[in-house]
Structures are given as C-alpha cells and as structure tokens.
Design a protein around this motif. Structure first.
Motif, PDB file in Angstrom:
ATOM      1  N   VAL A  79       1.099  -1.324   0.046  1.00  0.00           N
ATOM      2  CA  VAL A  79       0.090   0.074   0.029  1.00  0.00           C
ATOM      3  C   VAL A  79       0.819   1.386   0.039  1.00  0.00           C
ATOM      4  O   VAL A  79       0.518   2.163  -0.672  1.00  0.00           O
ATOM      5  N   ASN A 118     -16.239  -6.764  -5.133  1.00  0.00           N
ATOM      6  CA  ASN A 118     -15.337  -6.137  -6.147  1.00  0.00           C
ATOM      7  C   ASN A 118     -15.894  -4.828  -6.578  1.00  0.00           C
ATOM      8  O   ASN A 118     -15.153  -3.721  -6.772  1.00  0.00           O
ATOM      9  N   MET A 163     -14.983  -2.253  -3.860  1.00  0.00           N
ATOM     10  CA  MET A 163     -13.692  -1.823  -3.850  1.00  0.00           C
ATOM     11  C   MET A 163     -13.162  -0.941  -5.002  1.00  0.00           C
ATOM     12  O   MET A 163     -12.476  -0.039  -5.004  1.00  0.00           O
ATOM     13  N   THR A 164     -14.003  -1.079  -6.194  1.00  0.00           N
ATOM     14  CA  THR A 164     -13.746  -0.256  -7.345  1.00  0.00           C
ATOM     15  C   THR A 164     -14.269   1.170  -7.253  1.00  0.00           C
ATOM     16  O   THR A 164     -13.579   1.873  -7.377  1.00  0.00           O
ATOM     17  N   ASN A 165     -15.568   1.186  -6.532  1.00  0.00           N
ATOM     18  CA  ASN A 165     -16.149   2.416  -6.413  1.00  0.00           C
ATOM     19  C   ASN A 165     -15.302   3.278  -5.263  1.00  0.00           C
ATOM     20  O   ASN A 165     -14.925   4.358  -5.467  1.00  0.00           O
ATOM     21  N   ILE A 166     -14.604   2.525  -4.150  1.00  0.00           N
ATOM     22  CA  ILE A 166     -13.680   3.211  -3.263  1.00  0.00           C
ATOM     23  C   ILE A 166     -12.598   3.574  -3.885  1.00  0.00           C
ATOM     24  O   ILE A 166     -12.045   4.715  -3.768  1.00  0.00           O
ATOM     25  N   GLU A 167     -11.929   2.779  -4.773  1.00  0.00           N
ATOM     26  CA  GLU A 167     -10.738   3.301  -5.584  1.00  0.00           C
ATOM     27  C   GLU A 167     -11.050   4.365  -6.318  1.00  0.00           C
ATOM     28  O   GLU A 167     -10.286   5.389  -6.524  1.00  0.00           O
ATOM     29  N   ASN A 168     -12.127   4.663  -6.996  1.00  0.00           N
ATOM     30  CA  ASN A 168     -12.496   5.668  -8.317  1.00  0.00           C
ATOM     31  C   ASN A 168     -13.120   6.859  -7.428  1.00  0.00           C
ATOM     32  O   ASN A 168     -12.949   7.959  -7.956  1.00  0.00           O
ATOM     33  N   GLY A 225     -13.707   7.235  -3.727  1.00  0.00           N
ATOM     34  CA  GLY A 225     -13.446   7.520  -2.642  1.00  0.00           C
ATOM     35  C   GLY A 225     -14.537   7.101  -1.465  1.00  0.00           C
ATOM     36  O   GLY A 225     -14.837   7.354  -0.551  1.00  0.00           O
ATOM     37  N   GLN A 235     -17.111  11.856  -6.926  1.00  0.00           N
ATOM     38  CA  GLN A 235     -16.450  12.182  -5.706  1.00  0.00           C
ATOM     39  C   GLN A 235     -17.051  13.551  -5.269  1.00  0.00           C
ATOM     40  O   GLN A 235     -17.110  13.824  -4.025  1.00  0.00           O
TER      41      GLN A 235
END
Length: 437
Positions: A261, A411, A414-419, A421, A428
């Motif tokens: 990380v 998945n 996690m994709t939403n968190i990555e893109n 936040g 965002q």
C-alpha cells in the motif's frame, strides 16, 4: 520373589509412554509447519486467560448444565488419576498401596474416599453426556460435518471414561485388605457385597485384573488422545495462553500488505524498478493463506485443540440462517488437512511432496468463507479460545489479493472506493450530498 509382573508392567509403561512421546513429537512438528508469529506480549493477561479459561473452566459454565457436568468430569478425571502415581510405583516395585505406608490411614482413607465419590460423579455425568448426545440428540452434535468418525470418537471417549471409573471402583471393592480397613471405601463398600460369595482367591484375581486393566486402559486412553478431539485435554492450556489478547474486532495488519500500500501511495516509487543494492530483493510474501503451511502455528494449534463441541457453529448467524458456513467445520478441515500434510512428510522422508491439494478448495470452499459476517460470535463462544475467524480472514485475503476472486458485490464496492472515495457509485463531488438532505 516373582519379578515377572514388575517386568511386564515396566514394558507396558515404557511402550505406552514411548508411543505417546512419539505422537507428541509428531504433533509439535505439524504445528511448527505454520508461519512464525510473535505471541510474547501481554504475558500477565495470557496467564490470567489460561488460569480462568483452561484451568477454571470459565467459559464452559455459560451453558450451565453442560458446564457443570464437564467440570465434574474434568476435576474428577484429573484428581482420580493422581492415584496413577501410586499404581506406577506399586507396578514397578511390587508393592501394594504404597502410599498407605507413607500417609496416615485417615489421610489415605480421605483421599481414596474423595476419589471414589468423584468416580461415581464422573460416571453419572458421562451417562448424562451420552444421553444428551445419543438420545436427546442435541442439534449441534448432529450437523453435517459431524460424520461417522466425529460421532463415534465422542462416544468412544464416554465409554472409555465409564469403563475406567468402573474398574477403579471394582479394584477397590475387591481389595479385601482395603475393605477391612473400612476407611475410604465410601462407594466401593456398596459394590463389595457383589463378590462376597466368591472364594478369596477368585476375589484377588478380580482385584488384580481390575488393577491391570485400569492402568492399561489409562495408557491406551493417553495414546488415543492424539487421534481424538479430546486432545484438547492437553492443548487447552497452551491454546488459551497463546489465544488472542487484542480486541476481538481488531484484525491483524500484515506487513507485506502495508508495504504494498505504501508503495502504491508513494508517487516517487517505481514499482518496476530493480531493488537497490543491499535492499531486500525477495519477492513479496504470499498474501493470505491457501493451505495450512500459510497459516500461523497458533492457528494450527487452534485446529488441534478444537473440541468439536459445536458451540461456535450454534452461535454463528450465517449458519443459523442456512448458509454453508460452520466455524467448527473450518477447524476440523484445517486439522484434517494438517494431518494429511504430516502423513505426506512422513511418507517422503521428512519432505513435503506436492500432492495437488490445498486447504482452500479441496477442504474449505469460497462459499463458506464469504458467508462469514466477521461478527466474532464463534470466537466468543469457544470454551478454549479458538479463533476460526482468523483462518477465514487469511483465506479471504488469498482469494482477493492473489486470485482477484472476491464476490461481484465486493469487487464493485472496492472499485467504487478506488475511483470515488466511497463504496457507492457516486461522483466524488457528490459523495457528501447526503448531509444536506
């Protein structure tokens, strides 16, 4: 003087203890197949946990009926077997009730009397356990993972205990000199009349037979433990000592994940650059666990300590709502796979030969792992501090980080968190709009 009985006793004792030591060595070897983990912290708390949970049976009494009966069997069996020391001395040196020559008759009588009362209580408790398991058929003893061997194993131990307690009382009841002493024969005095019509020689033969069968039975029982769920009789103490002392909801943070990380978040790090001279050039450690060797040695100790009591599964909300997950099965599967790996090593001169199997997939299915809500109910329910959740988390890590095999819903999150936040598919700029509603 005839030394043949003493020689036979010494041989039986040597073989019994020798085979036990061999299995203990194998047990330690298998547990050490796990990854190293530092459990040297919080020593005072660990000692308290071991004293309260393993020695004091603190978590057993949360279910009063089973808890009280278990305490009777636990205390009775341990205290009664203190007499084994006297039997060993008598067997090796040809004496008879050697402690009677060392202790005052009143003290010796009090001890044996206490043993007899406990033996009777153990016998009654074991019968109640057998009825609960086989007549009442309490649900947690009959789940799908409780196949023929786990069911039979539990009953074998109950039969063992009934036979050993009976032999102890018969041994005392047919000891003519002990009965004549009329001290300590609290229970056996009521059994002695059953043999009153027999010749003295026959009574002596019965007494000697009970004596021999009692000690041989104890040696057999001792060596049976390795193959039984009742290995927890020995392992509950180290398992509660090395059990988790951090808050139950706090997951471990693997160093390898932290490094990954940090590398991803540092814009100055080139992930494809060769390591600098003198730096650690090894590839990153395997994330999570797919087989028993990937788990820690504490987790493998957990697997061997499992009592198969089913308290964890009976408290699991996923299991109660019909999901495939059973925390007890997780521990049983881990132990079965570890035993399989150990036999593989034994068959290949101390080296593990890839058998094309692993814990994840061949024993435990992803469906079981993803059914877990990580609520820690199983950890809280376990009477000997076993942590099935930690194994589930490690195998989930492997699925996510090594195979990208998380469920679609996870998945997407996690994709939403990555893109974005946030776990939701919002822009965002809009992620805090909810506060204005």
């Amino acid at each position: 003087m005839n030394y043949i009985p003493n020689i036979l006793f010494a041989i039986a004792l040597f073989v019994g203890l020798g085979y036990f030591a061999k299995n203990v060595k194998k047990l330690i070897r298998n547990i050490k197949l796990g990854q190293d983990v530092d459990v040297s912290d919080n020593k005072s708390q660990r000692w308290k946990n071991m004293t309260r949970i393993a020695l004091g049976q603190g978590k057993m009494v949360k279910r009063p009926i089973a808890g009280i009966l278990h305490i009777i069997v636990y205390i009775g069996f341990i205290i009664i077997n203190l007499e084994v020391l006297e039997i060993i001395i008598d067997g090796l040196f040809g004496t008879h009730r050697i402690f009677l020559e060392v202790l005052p008759q009143s003290v010796y009588g009090f001890l044996i009397g206490s043993f007899e009362i406990l033996a009777a209580l153990v016998f009654i408790s074991v019968i109640v356990f057998w009825i609960r398991r086989n007549i009442i058929k309490i649900q947690r003893f009959w789940n799908s993972e409780m196949t023929s061997w786990p069911k039979n194993d539990a009953n074998y131990i109950l039969y063992f205990e009934m036979v050993l307690m009976t032999l102890f009382l018969v041994m005392n009841a047919t000891d003519i000199d002990f009965q004549a002493m009329n001290s300590g024969n609290v229970i056996s005095q009521f059994i002695a009349p059953w043999f009153s019509g027999l010749p003295e020689t026959t009574i002596h033969i019965i007494e000697r037979s009970a004596w021999w069968l009692h000690i041989i039975g104890i040696l057999i029982f001792l060596n049976y433990l390795y193959f039984s769920k009742h290995l927890h009789i020995l392992l509950a103490f180290p398992n509660t000592y090395y059990g988790k002392v951090k808050p139950k909801g706090q997951l471990n943070n693997p160093e390898a994940v932290t490094k990954e990380v940090k590398m991803m978040m540092d814009p100055n790090v080139d992930p494809f650059a060769a390591p600098a001279e003198g730096a650690d050039a090894e590839m990153p450690a395997k994330f999570g666990a797919s087989d028993v060797q990937d788990l820690s040695w504490v987790q493998l100790l957990n697997a061997y300590t499992c009592t198969e009591c089913g308290r964890c599964t009976s408290e699991c909300p996923a299991n109660l709502t019909g999901k495939k997950l059973s925390p007890r099965k997780i521990m049983m599967d881990t132990r079965d796979r570890l035993e399989e790996v150990g036999k593989n090593i034994d068959a290949n001169n101390g080296e593990f030969k890839d058998d094309g199997k692993q814990l994840l997939g061949d024993y435990i299915l992803p469906e079981e792992l993803w059914a877990c809500t990580t609520c820690n109910a199983c950890v809280e329910a376990c009477p000997v501090s076993i942590d099935p959740l930690s194994i589930i988390i490690e195998m989930r890590r492997y699925l996510v980080m090594e195979q990208s095999a998380a469920p679609v819903e996870l998945n997407n999150m996690m994709t939403n968190i990555e893109n974005n936040g946030a776990p939701w598919p919002y822009n965002q700029m809009d992620r805090l709009n909810w506060k204005d509603e």
